[in-house]
Design an enzyme around this catalytic site. Structure first.
Site, PDB file in Angstrom:
ATOM      1  CG  HIS A  73      50.178 103.048 -17.596  1.00 18.64           C
ATOM      2  ND1 HIS A  73      50.131 100.967 -17.824  1.00 18.64           N
ATOM      3  CD2 HIS A  73      49.769 103.054 -18.611  1.00 18.64           C
ATOM      4  CE1 HIS A  73      50.211 100.730 -19.152  1.00 18.64           C
ATOM      5  NE2 HIS A  73      50.372 102.027 -19.712  1.00 18.64           N
ATOM      6  CE1 TYR A 202      51.831  94.847 -12.480  1.00 19.08           C
ATOM      7  CE2 TYR A 202      52.680  93.287 -11.257  1.00 19.08           C
ATOM      8  CZ  TYR A 202      52.933  94.864 -11.758  1.00 19.08           C
ATOM      9  OH  TYR A 202      53.841  95.285 -11.920  1.00 19.08           O
ATOM     10  N   PRO A 294      61.444  92.215  -9.763  1.00 16.47           N
ATOM     11  CG  PRO A 294      61.864  91.976 -11.336  1.00 16.47           C
ATOM     12  CD  PRO A 294      62.325  90.545 -10.381  1.00 16.47           C
ATOM     13  CE  LYS A 298      57.768 100.986  -5.551  1.00 16.36           C
ATOM     14  NZ  LYS A 298      56.910 101.325  -7.074  1.00 16.36           N
ATOM     15  CE1 TYR A 386      53.571  97.664  -9.693  1.00 18.69           C
ATOM     16  CE2 TYR A 386      52.801 100.221 -11.169  1.00 18.69           C
ATOM     17  CZ  TYR A 386      52.446  98.428 -10.763  1.00 18.69           C
ATOM     18  OH  TYR A 386      53.410  98.380 -12.752  1.00 18.69           O
TER      19      TYR A 386
HETATM   20  C1  LIG Z   1      68.435  91.250 -16.459  1.00 11.41           C
HETATM   21  C2  LIG Z   1      68.091  92.286 -15.585  1.00 11.41           C
HETATM   22  C3  LIG Z   1      66.535  92.620 -16.001  1.00 11.41           C
HETATM   23  C4  LIG Z   1      65.686  93.730 -15.275  1.00 11.41           C
HETATM   24  N1  LIG Z   1      64.094  93.051 -15.634  1.00 11.41           N
HETATM   25  C5  LIG Z   1      64.232  94.668 -15.067  1.00 11.41           C
HETATM   26  C6  LIG Z   1      62.022  94.570 -14.920  1.00 11.41           C
HETATM   27  O1  LIG Z   1      61.438  93.367 -15.936  1.00 11.41           O
HETATM   28  N2  LIG Z   1      61.337  95.719 -13.922  1.00 11.41           N
HETATM   29  C7  LIG Z   1      62.295  95.911 -13.570  1.00 11.41           C
HETATM   30  O2  LIG Z   1      61.739  96.552 -12.942  1.00 11.41           O
HETATM   31  N3  LIG Z   1      63.549  96.449 -12.881  1.00 11.41           N
HETATM   32  C8  LIG Z   1      64.746  94.978 -13.662  1.00 11.41           C
HETATM   33  N4  LIG Z   1      65.599  94.674 -13.365  1.00 11.41           N
HETATM   34  C9  LIG Z   1      66.442  95.711 -12.308  1.00 11.41           C
HETATM   35  C10 LIG Z   1      66.580  97.467 -12.825  1.00 11.41           C
HETATM   36  O3  LIG Z   1      67.061  97.187 -14.134  1.00 11.41           O
HETATM   37  C11 LIG Z   1      67.764  97.946 -12.221  1.00 11.41           C
HETATM   38  O4  LIG Z   1      67.424  98.054 -11.028  1.00 11.41           O
HETATM   39  C12 LIG Z   1      68.457  98.823 -12.446  1.00 11.41           C
HETATM   40  O5  LIG Z   1      68.805  98.767 -13.801  1.00 11.41           O
HETATM   41  C13 LIG Z   1      69.874  99.787 -11.589  1.00 11.41           C
HETATM   42  O6  LIG Z   1      70.608 100.513 -12.321  1.00 11.41           O
HETATM   43  P1  LIG Z   1      71.778 100.708 -11.783  1.00 11.41           P
HETATM   44  O7  LIG Z   1      71.934 102.222 -12.876  1.00 11.41           O
HETATM   45  O8  LIG Z   1      71.588 100.541 -10.362  1.00 11.41           O
HETATM   46  O9  LIG Z   1      72.842  99.546 -13.011  1.00 11.41           O
HETATM   47  P2  LIG Z   1      72.572  98.806 -13.919  1.00 11.41           P
HETATM   48  O10 LIG Z   1      71.213  99.568 -14.562  1.00 11.41           O
HETATM   49  O11 LIG Z   1      73.225  97.256 -14.208  1.00 11.41           O
HETATM   50  O12 LIG Z   1      73.710  99.988 -14.626  1.00 11.41           O
HETATM   51  C14 LIG Z   1      75.054  99.537 -14.085  1.00 11.41           C
HETATM   52  C15 LIG Z   1      76.240  99.798 -15.299  1.00 11.41           C
HETATM   53  O13 LIG Z   1      77.716  99.544 -14.470  1.00 11.41           O
HETATM   54  C16 LIG Z   1      78.404  98.709 -16.083  1.00 11.41           C
HETATM   55  N5  LIG Z   1      79.540  98.051 -15.244  1.00 11.41           N
HETATM   56  C17 LIG Z   1      79.397  96.923 -14.942  1.00 11.41           C
HETATM   57  N6  LIG Z   1      79.953  96.137 -14.293  1.00 11.41           N
HETATM   58  C18 LIG Z   1      81.272  97.384 -14.271  1.00 11.41           C
HETATM   59  C19 LIG Z   1      82.643  97.964 -14.422  1.00 11.41           C
HETATM   60  N7  LIG Z   1      83.899  96.772 -13.637  1.00 11.41           N
HETATM   61  N8  LIG Z   1      82.862  98.564 -14.607  1.00 11.41           N
HETATM   62  C20 LIG Z   1      82.688  99.718 -15.788  1.00 11.41           C
HETATM   63  N9  LIG Z   1      81.389  99.625 -15.892  1.00 11.41           N
HETATM   64  C21 LIG Z   1      80.732  98.186 -15.672  1.00 11.41           C
HETATM   65  C22 LIG Z   1      76.520  97.871 -16.830  1.00 11.41           C
HETATM   66  O14 LIG Z   1      77.462  97.232 -18.205  1.00 11.41           O
HETATM   67  C23 LIG Z   1      75.664  98.948 -16.537  1.00 11.41           C
HETATM   68  O15 LIG Z   1      75.725  99.505 -17.499  1.00 11.41           O
HETATM   69  C24 LIG Z   1      66.448  94.448 -13.606  1.00 11.41           C
HETATM   70  C25 LIG Z   1      67.984  94.007 -14.238  1.00 11.41           C
HETATM   71  C26 LIG Z   1      68.109  93.067 -15.198  1.00 11.41           C
HETATM   72  C27 LIG Z   1      69.877  92.805 -13.839  1.00 11.41           C
END
Ligand SMILES: Cc1cc2nc3c(=O)[nH]c(=O)nc-3n(C[C@H](O)[C@H](O)[C@H](O)COP(=O)(O)OP(=O)(O)OC[C@H]3O[C@@H](n4cnc5c(N)ncnc54)[C@H](O)[C@@H]3O)c2cc1C
Length: 394
Positions: A73, A202, A294, A298, A386
């Site tokens: 995009h 948006y 969200p 970011k 963005y």
């Molecule tokens: C419900 C939800 C919806 C979202 N929607 C959007 C969106 O629409 N647009 C956007 O830009 N961002 C969105 N986000 C934000 C984005 O998805 C996150 O910033 C991103 O997932 C961060 O990646 P991460 O790897 O740091 O964490 P995560 O993706 O949360 O990965 C963490 C991993 O650790 C695992 N875990 C947790 N606890 C333990 C443990 N004790 N032991 C072992 N493993 C564990 C979890 O199962 C998970 O797989 C959303 C976040 C959430 C929670």
């Protein structure tokens, strides 16, 4: 006791990508994930990849499917006064974003790790961290078969999201946490329907924010601003479509394409930053250390940027006995994190209506939207945030 160089807790985008970055440098890793493979591969979350996220995945040879299926995009639309106002990201910054679901990235990263013969410990329960301030921390957990396991590592990467155990393993006295909770939430749906517009929309609307996004040419991702205590049961599919159609309406006859809703969920809106991202040999990355609402797209990109910095810092620490990048890790990450926190807050507060609608605030928001779309300087500021700042952002 088992042995590895880096124990990675969490198989989200941060943990999986860090594993690939370290593997590319010959560093041995073990990845522990609380959930099943099926669960993490189908968890619908983010979908907007900054150009630097795409470049990193491409550089690691992990973007073949993203390059085939991702939707590039060059702009986005701010919709207010029942009309569209396009922000031309490509013209203003020379860069674009790619729409490709986070769960697709997770699938690609898992498949690529397994294809090289590396494992992921799915369904690891009761993960605990020990001796973090020594140079031989250990991790214990119960594996999917009920077996008690213990792993010694040179470092631990806490990539286990906002509700994980790693941040909680840092003594409270060593942490400063900044927390801001918004008085609204997002009701998100995934619809089996082609997108109704080629780019993200948006809208600002007197009834509250909505977002038109997509995951593929066949799947639309849509959101509605709702109250934080809203019950999903109160939102029938018909009510969701009615409300979306109202908030997205324009005077030039915009039509919202509808289809079966494959998934529905309510996500609270929060900004949170942990100041330190390192404690001894534990390094936090991604949502474990910070979250954003969200609206600015970011969250996942910040997780990627963290591990892009953490990978080389761990290689320097473990292979060259150079602790300087590890010592600078928190400070270098937080500069980008705070910029993204501000941008996400800016987008959120410009577009959402507060529960006790204040006509004064409405006019401020509309004034900001008109300024953002009529001033090249203001539009460029939104656009460069963005599409994402360069990795070497100071
Ligand atoms: C419900 C939800 C919806 C979202 N929607 C959007 C969106 O629409 N647009 C956007 O830009 N961002 C969105 N986000 C934000 C984005 O998805 C996150 O910033 C991103 O997932 C961060 O990646 P991460 O790897 O740091 O964490 P995560 O993706 O949360 O990965 C963490 C991993 O650790 C695992 N875990 C947790 N606890 C333990 C443990 N004790 N032991 C072992 N493993 C564990 C979890 O199962 C998970 O797989 C959303 C976040 C959430 C929670």
């Amino acid at each position: 006791m088992e042995r590895t160089e880096v124990a990675i807790v969490g198989a989200g985008p941060a943990g999986l990508l860090l594993a690939h970055l370290l593997q590319a440098e010959g560093v041995d890793t073990v990845v522990l994930e609380a959930r099943s493979r099926e669960y993490v591969e189908h968890r619908v979350r983010a979908g907007v990849c900054e150009h630097t996220t795409v470049a990193l995945l491409r550089g690691l040879g992990l973007a073949d499917r993203l390059d085939r299926e991702g939707l590039v995009h060059g702009g986005l639309t701010l919709r207010f006064d029942r009309a569209d106002h396009r922000i031309d990201l490509a013209a203003l910054t020379g860069k674009s974003i790619t729409v490709y679901g986070q769960q697709e990235i997770v699938k690609d990263l898992i498949a690529a790790r397994l294809a090289t013969g590396q494992d992921i410990e799915f369904e690891a329960a009761d993960v605990r961290l020990h001796e973090l301030t020594t140079d031989a921390p250990t991790v214990t957990w119960t594996d999917a078969h009920g077996g008690a396991r213990e792993l010694r590592a040179d470092a631990v990467a806490g990539c286990d999201g906002f509700h994980g155990v790693c941040r909680a393993a840092i003594p409270a006295s060593a942490l400063t946490c900044y927390d801001h909770v918004y008085p609204y939430a997002w009701l998100g749906v995934l619809a089996q329907a082609p997108p109704s517009h080629e780019e993200l929309i948006y809208p600002w609307h007197p009834r509250g924010f909505a977002l038109h996004s997509m995951r593929s040419p066949e799947l639309t991702r849509l959101y509605l601003q709702v109250n934080p205590d809203e019950r999903l049961d109160d939102w029938s599919d018909a009510r969701i479509w009615d409300e979306l159609a109202t908030r997205l309406a324009t005077d030039d006859g915009f039509t919202l394409r509808q289809g079966p809703l494959l998934e529905k969920g309510i996500t609270p809106m929060r900004s949170f930053v942990t100041e330190t991202m390192r404690h001894g040999r534990l390094f936090l990355a991604g949502d474990a250390a910070h979250i954003v609402p969200p609206t600015g797209a970011k969250g996942m990109n910040l997780a990627v940027a963290d591990v892009r910095r953490l990978g080389p810092a761990l290689v320097a620490l473990l292979r060259k006995n150079d602790s300087r990048p590890a010592e600078a890790y928190t400070e270098r990450c937080l500069s980008r994190v705070w910029r993204a926190e501000h941008f996400s807050y800016f987008m959120t507060t410009m577009l959402h209506r507060f529960p006790d609608a204040d006509p004064f605030v409405d006019q401020l928001q509309l004034s900001q939207l008109r300024y953002t779309t009529r001033s090249t300087a203001a539009a460029t500021s939104l656009a460069e945030n963005y599409v994402g700042l360069p990795f070497d952002w100071p």
